[in-house]
Design an enzyme around this catalytic site. Sequence first.
Site, PDB file in Angstrom:
ATOM      1  N   LYS A 168       0.696  19.577  14.600  1.00  0.00           N
ATOM      2  CA  LYS A 168       0.201  20.725  13.618  1.00  0.00           C
ATOM      3  C   LYS A 168      -0.771  19.933  12.786  1.00  0.00           C
ATOM      4  CE  LYS A 168       2.107  21.993   9.709  1.00  0.00           C
ATOM      5  NZ  LYS A 168       1.026  22.500   9.094  1.00  0.00           N
ATOM      6  N   THR A 190       4.688  13.258  -1.105  1.00  0.00           N
ATOM      7  CA  THR A 190       5.922  12.700  -0.924  1.00  0.00           C
ATOM      8  C   THR A 190       6.962  13.882  -1.121  1.00  0.00           C
ATOM      9  OG1 THR A 190       5.149  10.795  -2.014  1.00  0.00           O
ATOM     10  CG2 THR A 190       7.471  11.498  -2.521  1.00  0.00           C
ATOM     11  N   GLU A 212       3.727   8.908   5.706  1.00  0.00           N
ATOM     12  CA  GLU A 212       2.613   8.226   4.912  1.00  0.00           C
ATOM     13  C   GLU A 212       2.528   9.237   3.819  1.00  0.00           C
ATOM     14  OE1 GLU A 212       1.087   5.107   7.444  1.00  0.00           O
ATOM     15  OE2 GLU A 212       0.575   5.957   5.449  1.00  0.00           O
ATOM     16  N   GLU A 220       0.513  11.672  -8.969  1.00  0.00           N
ATOM     17  CA  GLU A 220      -0.553  11.628  -8.142  1.00  0.00           C
ATOM     18  C   GLU A 220      -1.324  12.904  -8.436  1.00  0.00           C
ATOM     19  OE1 GLU A 220       0.124  12.290  -3.999  1.00  0.00           O
ATOM     20  OE2 GLU A 220      -1.500  10.759  -3.451  1.00  0.00           O
TER      21      GLU A 220
END
Lengths: 505, 508
Positions: free
Chosen positions: A196, A251, A272, A403
Amino acid sequence: MATRTFTYDFSNEVSGFRKKSSFPSGLFINGEFVDSVDGKTFELINPTTEKSLGHITVASEKDIDIAVEAAQKAFDTTWGLHASGQERGKLLIRLAELIEENIDELAALESLDSGKALAFAKSWDVQEAANVLRYYGGWADKVHGKTVEVDEATLAYTRHEPIGVVGQITPWNFPIWLLSWKLGPALATGNTVVFKPSEWTPLTALRIASLIKEAGFPPGVVNIVPGLGNVAGAAISSHMGIEKVAFTGSTAVGRALMKAAASSNLKRVTLELGGKSPTLILDDCNLDHAAGWAAFGILANQGQVCSAGTRVYVQDSIYDKFMEKFIAVIKRVKVGDPFHPETFQGPQVSKIQFDRIMNYIDKGKKEGATCLLGGQQHGTEGYFIQPTIFTDVKPEMTIVKEEIFGPVGVVAKFSNDEELIKLANDTVYGLAAAVFSENISRALKLANALKAGTVWVNSYNTIRTNVPFGGYKQSGQGRELGEYALENYTEVKAVHVNLSGSPPI
Amino acid sequence: MSTSLPTLLTFPNGRELTVPTGLFIDNKFVPSIEGATIQSINPVTEEVLAVVSSATAKDIDIAVASSRHAFRTVWGRNIPGVERGKLLNRLADLMERDTDPLGDLEALDNGKSAEVARAVDLPEAIACLRYYAGWSDKIFGQTIEVDDKGHKSASTRIEPLGVCAQIIPWNYTIMMLAWKIGPALAAGCTVILKPSELTPLPALKLAELVVEAGFPPGVFNCVPSFGDVGGAALTSHLDVDKVAFTGSTATGRKIMQAAALSNLKKVTLELGGKSPHIIFASANLKEGPRSCESCHWGVFLNQGQDCVAGTRLYVQAKVYDAFIEELLHSAKEWTAGYGDPFAEGALGGPLVSEVQRDKVAAYVDSARAEGASIVYGGERWQGKGWYYLPTIIGDVTPTMKVVKEEIFGPVLVVTKFETEEEVIALANDSTYGLGAGFHSNDANQCQRVLARLEAGTVWVNQYGQLYPQVPFGGYKQSGMGRELGTYALENYTQVKSVLWDYSGGSAQ
């Protein structure tokens, strides 16, 4: 069922492909392009112009079921261990060759979709994707188990078998490159795939679907199903017929995926995720190089890099000198049309991302950091953001902890290495780090102390196909690239053959 | 007359092919400096196929200098592994493209069946190159914990050895060439390959593909020569780092001596064999024809000119009569193609030279003289060419020459045995230890027997299958070192341990 076609005429672009590209944009399942079961589509927006590029098909939960069924059938008949490592390797290398043969079209599609500079899309993203597939093509017949000495009455050995049907979910920042990171090891080890790509940037994956067919992969081995994260992505992570899922992305989503994996069938998970990687500028560094690499570490790919070095720590004694060079480099960076050959930085990938980043910039200003450079939209059309640097930051500020995933860096001072290590490691993330110093002994000591999956000494973002990459802590689990990726896609079976031992009772 | 001009060959199937005739050095074909030549003879017609240049010691000096220069400048660590792999894959692609003419040339020069050369020799060589292409960017050293607290690190670098001499025999020129250059080039070594003076042509033709693939000059040099001229010069050369040899045990001994006396260059050897092939009563002999077939393929393929040929057959008493009957019945298939390697369905061929054929004949005569029974074949074929009939000899004893010595021809000796203990002792009673095969359906027996056979490769319920991923090599006097698999890379690399103290130079 009619399936969609994506068409774009690149003739008017400033450089590159300059032809018309046209290819099926339905779901690629069992070797054919099909419509989704519920007919749903998704509109692609060109981040440079904010205009529509048309619609692509997106997968529903039912489509994922169909894809899994096709993948399972292929695994049981034409793939898995029914195809030798040599055959699997040959197909991967052929796919790499086809990608190289179509490099200009693929690079143009990647730029169109994601906003990244065409020059990088060609020389980095697409070329490296071919390199990665070629690399794993070479591994396919080299997946060894072990024979283990026990005693002469026992024959013991391990088999490293493919897992079966694996689900792979990739993000929009490096669509084709991350596709190769995922497909390479999975196919080399004999798995079949339900893949996907992000619904924001599906074009290169869809174009590659045709190349997969052309290369000769049997139907069902690779199924490409663009879809929404909370529909197709969720369906994959909780599917009872998928025994492994690999995810690259935020995350937050990684957490949700791991929960779904646990609740459904305890499928194996590799992740990841995000990062807030530190770049350490020591007083004995080569200042010119450090400034250039540090800027590159923040601004490459419009800052949309999981391993971006977004926290820059500069030793106080060289702070002014460094900042002078650092800012000078950033000011030279050209922001603009991705198709222009001199462009370094294109637009952010979408309105949602643009808003998110501008929100962080706002927070930075509100929480009292100094916006030394940038801080505004660049131009008036397209999701462009000026390269932005904050100074006078404190560890508890939002822009230091979270982030941002945009062309935004924060800079702070440090005075000694002990303090530096504490600052650098003070994060829930642990994806990467960089140390700039001409004193190798000092650099190696620091490298050892940093809690990061990749440490660069005197460079940034130099990722190599045969060197593993992945995160400590909340930056992920498992390693991709290199030999290590193979472990993510194999299941170890130990076989004990009892040759003469009698039962205990 | 020395020459480096290509020669035009015409094949029995009408094919025409130009073949270079010079020494291949620095990507060019050049005549021998001293004008030495080799005549390559067609073992079917007994006529000269071509005259090619032969390397003398002076030519070897030039070739070595070329290889050394290439290693220092364009090869070794001057080129990343991924690029070396790409070139090897490109060479494999070209060999695939040219499978038919290359297979025909292998057949013409060696005498083997052209169909077999195209269907077996070429694909195996190509698969071998592709396998090693994949390894070139996957050669890992180790990082080893020694003293983290004291800021000391240890790691290993796996470096290419350097200039490697590779001496290959005449039985499988193209395949042996691939087995040698695959790991050597993947690891970053440069190569001076000396094909046999009996079969130089396929190697020279392949040299053209090396240029087409894009290898830089000097990475691969090819120097046909006589063993005691070019071979000797290479093995005693002071600037050659390693010699890899496949051939007879007698020559292997000389090579090891020369290496020791010159510069202690590294040596790997693939030598002779007298491999046992055992049929146990527990074998699934409903599969009888299949085990017979594997016996035949094990000994008669390539006219028995195979280091690992299964030349000593041991059949357990209980199943002996039925097995032998089938064995004799199907032996005649192996003369198919006698007189014409290019015939459709050709299986058998001549021995590569008159000397080899006469050697085989002498061994069979010795068997007669020592009282054995020739139950099949046992004589030269009555036609042109260096043919010998597929031969099966019974009533042998362990001390007979035909049982102890490597014949390197289509000769199988057969012995009846009673017990497993007995046959293992008989099988291991040899100075050789290259291969062994046995047929059994009893798992425990299989495990016992494979553990006790003293051989580098043991085949269970088959014979002779090789894969580039699986190591191959000999116990005892069959050689030293392993080819194929990951192990071959060790033959072309050396380990450098690096111990680094980074405790100094702290900041502040």
